[in-house]
Motif scaffolding. Structure first.
Motif, PDB file in Angstrom:
ATOM      1  N   ASN A  73       0.757  -1.180   0.059  1.00 50.21           N
ATOM      2  CA  ASN A  73       0.000   0.071   0.026  1.00 50.21           C
ATOM      3  C   ASN A  73       0.878   1.060   0.052  1.00 50.21           C
ATOM      4  OD1 ASN A  73       0.437   0.656   3.037  1.00 50.21           O
ATOM      5  ND2 ASN A  73      -0.558  -1.148   3.115  1.00 50.21           N
TER       6      ASN A  73
ATOM      7  N   TYR B 176      -5.409   2.488  -3.942  1.00 48.15           N
ATOM      8  CA  TYR B 176      -6.838   2.557  -2.990  1.00 48.15           C
ATOM      9  C   TYR B 176      -8.011   2.471  -4.192  1.00 48.15           C
ATOM     10  CZ  TYR B 176     -10.210   2.946   0.753  1.00 48.15           C
ATOM     11  OH  TYR B 176     -11.260   2.856   1.564  1.00 48.15           O
TER      12      TYR B 176
ATOM     13  N   ASP C 181      -6.189  -2.883  -3.383  1.00 47.69           N
ATOM     14  CA  ASP C 181      -5.235  -2.147  -2.449  1.00 47.69           C
ATOM     15  C   ASP C 181      -3.951  -2.255  -2.744  1.00 47.69           C
ATOM     16  OD1 ASP C 181      -4.623  -0.194  -0.740  1.00 47.69           O
ATOM     17  OD2 ASP C 181      -5.670  -1.185   1.051  1.00 47.69           O
TER      18      ASP C 181
END
Length: 389
Positions: free
Chosen positions: A58, A182, A191
């Motif tokens: 992420n 995202y 993600d």
């Protein structure tokens, strides 16, 4: 009365291509550490035009690794914007450094070179900047400050895929640039994140650190299960399933950016001349925004009407968001730990308290922009007239 619509703020653009790509990975033998992640990295770097790209779990992981592998830590200060998502500053905290908050520019939401330079102390080791909602910071001037003072630069590009300054993509000015995938970002992997850097040595360090510090991947091991650990590391890898989705999304990036620019332009035009409403946008030639959203800031009699405006827009079917709900120094954790004088961040407070983010994503058409502009114009004029009476 205008017929209410359903206009979500953000919506992932998922097609059969993404679904088939995932099924293709599931039909194989490798779900992580595999070819999809490596190809996604190469294709992402090519889309930006330069640098080394590394898939990560992420955007926050990318920020953490950037500071960690740039050797920023205890006793160091990092200059950060007061107006940003908390992840920007959490990453500084996670390596034990101290964030030094700087107010943003009123017209763009970005830190300025002068404000950054004024915040530098003997303990400053890095600048952690954000291209606010995809509007580029003045990177040439900021890099001049950083070079003069010997500072590292980390660019948070979570909302800046497609952001450029004189053709150079955001993330390729500083030592590292970080991206988020995202679901409502420009492209999604479900993600996930990406780190880009111009420095080959830093790319190699981060490649090892994201996978426990192990010296070789599965494909590089001559004896299965046998490896060494060269350094401290963590598990921040992105799976091949996520990467396969990202590769298909990346193929449509030009179309995504074109639609966002078209929608932003139409909505900004629809709001032009509306009293007490300012739109954050680029301010100089050569700047290209990623047009993540349109940020409308309310002043004068509308300054305290943000919640009412949101309520009425939502009732009309217009999805909205807020970027961001508080200046970071006002959030409880940072308020209690550092106790910064909140009066030092008037522009950040103005944007946090008096603005809304309106949708311009590729799931929408120009007609939707006209609808949003008409609804907001009606609301603003009604509230302005009510204030006068």
């Amino acid at each position: 009365m205008t017929q209410a619509r359903k206009i979500p703020f953000g919506k992932p653009w998922i097609t059969e291509a993404e679904r088939n790509a995932v099924l293709g990975v599931l039909a194989g033998d490798v779900l992580t550490h595999g070819p999809q992640a490596h190809e996604f990295e190469k294709e992402f770097a090519a889309a930006l035009g330069n640098g080394h790209a590394l898939t990560l779990s992420n955007g926050t992981a990318a920020l953490h690794l950037a500071y960690w592998q740039l050797d920023i830590g205890a006793g160091d200060e990092v200059i950060v914007p007061a107006q940003t998502h908390v992840a920007t500053v959490h990453a500084v905290e996670m390596v034990g450094a101290r964030p030094v908050f700087v107010d943003c520019d009123r017209a763009t939401g970005n830190m300025t070179p002068d404000a950054i330079e004024a915040a530098i102390t003997p303990q400053t080791r890095a600048i952690g900047l954000v291209h606010f909602v995809g509007i580029p910071c003045d990177m040439p001037a900021i890099m001049t400050v950083a070079s003069k003072r010997g500072l590292k630069v980390v660019e948070d590009c979570a909302l800046a895929l497609g952001t450029r300054w004189d053709g150079t993509h955001a993330g390729l000015f500083g030592d590292a640039g970080t991206f988020s995938f995202y679901p409502v970002k420009h492209i999604t992997t479900g993600d996930g994140g990406m780190l880009v850097t111009r420095h080959e040595d830093l790319a190699k360090k981060i490649s090892k650190a994201r996978a426990f510090g192990i010296d070789r991947t599965f494909a590089e091991r001559t004896v299965p299960g046998v490896y060494d650990v060269l350094s401290l590391g963590i598990n921040y890898r992105l799976s091949d399933i996520n990467s396969a989705i990202g590769r298909e999304q990346l193929k449509r990036l030009d179309t995504i950016l074109e639609r966002r620019a078209r929608n932003f332009s139409a909505l900004k035009k629809g709001l032009a001349g509306l009293e007490h409403v300012a739109v954050l946008d680029v301010t100089a030639a050569g700047q290209t925004s990623s047009h993540y959203c349109l940020t409308a800031v309310f002043d004068g009699p509308l300054a305290d009407k943000r919640t009412e405006i949101i309520r009425r827009l939502n009732a009309a079917g217009v999805g909205t968001s807020v970027y961001y709900p508080h200046p970071i120094p006002r959030l409880q954790y940072y308020r209690e730990k550092y106790g910064a004088d909140l009066a030092r961040f008037p522009n950040a407070a103005r944007i946090s308290d008096q603005s809304i983010a309106l949708p311009v994503g590729p799931h929408l058409e120009v007609d939707d922009m006209n609808y949003i502009a008409n609804e907001l114009t009606t609301i603003v004029r009604d509230l302005t007239c009510s204030k006068k009476n």
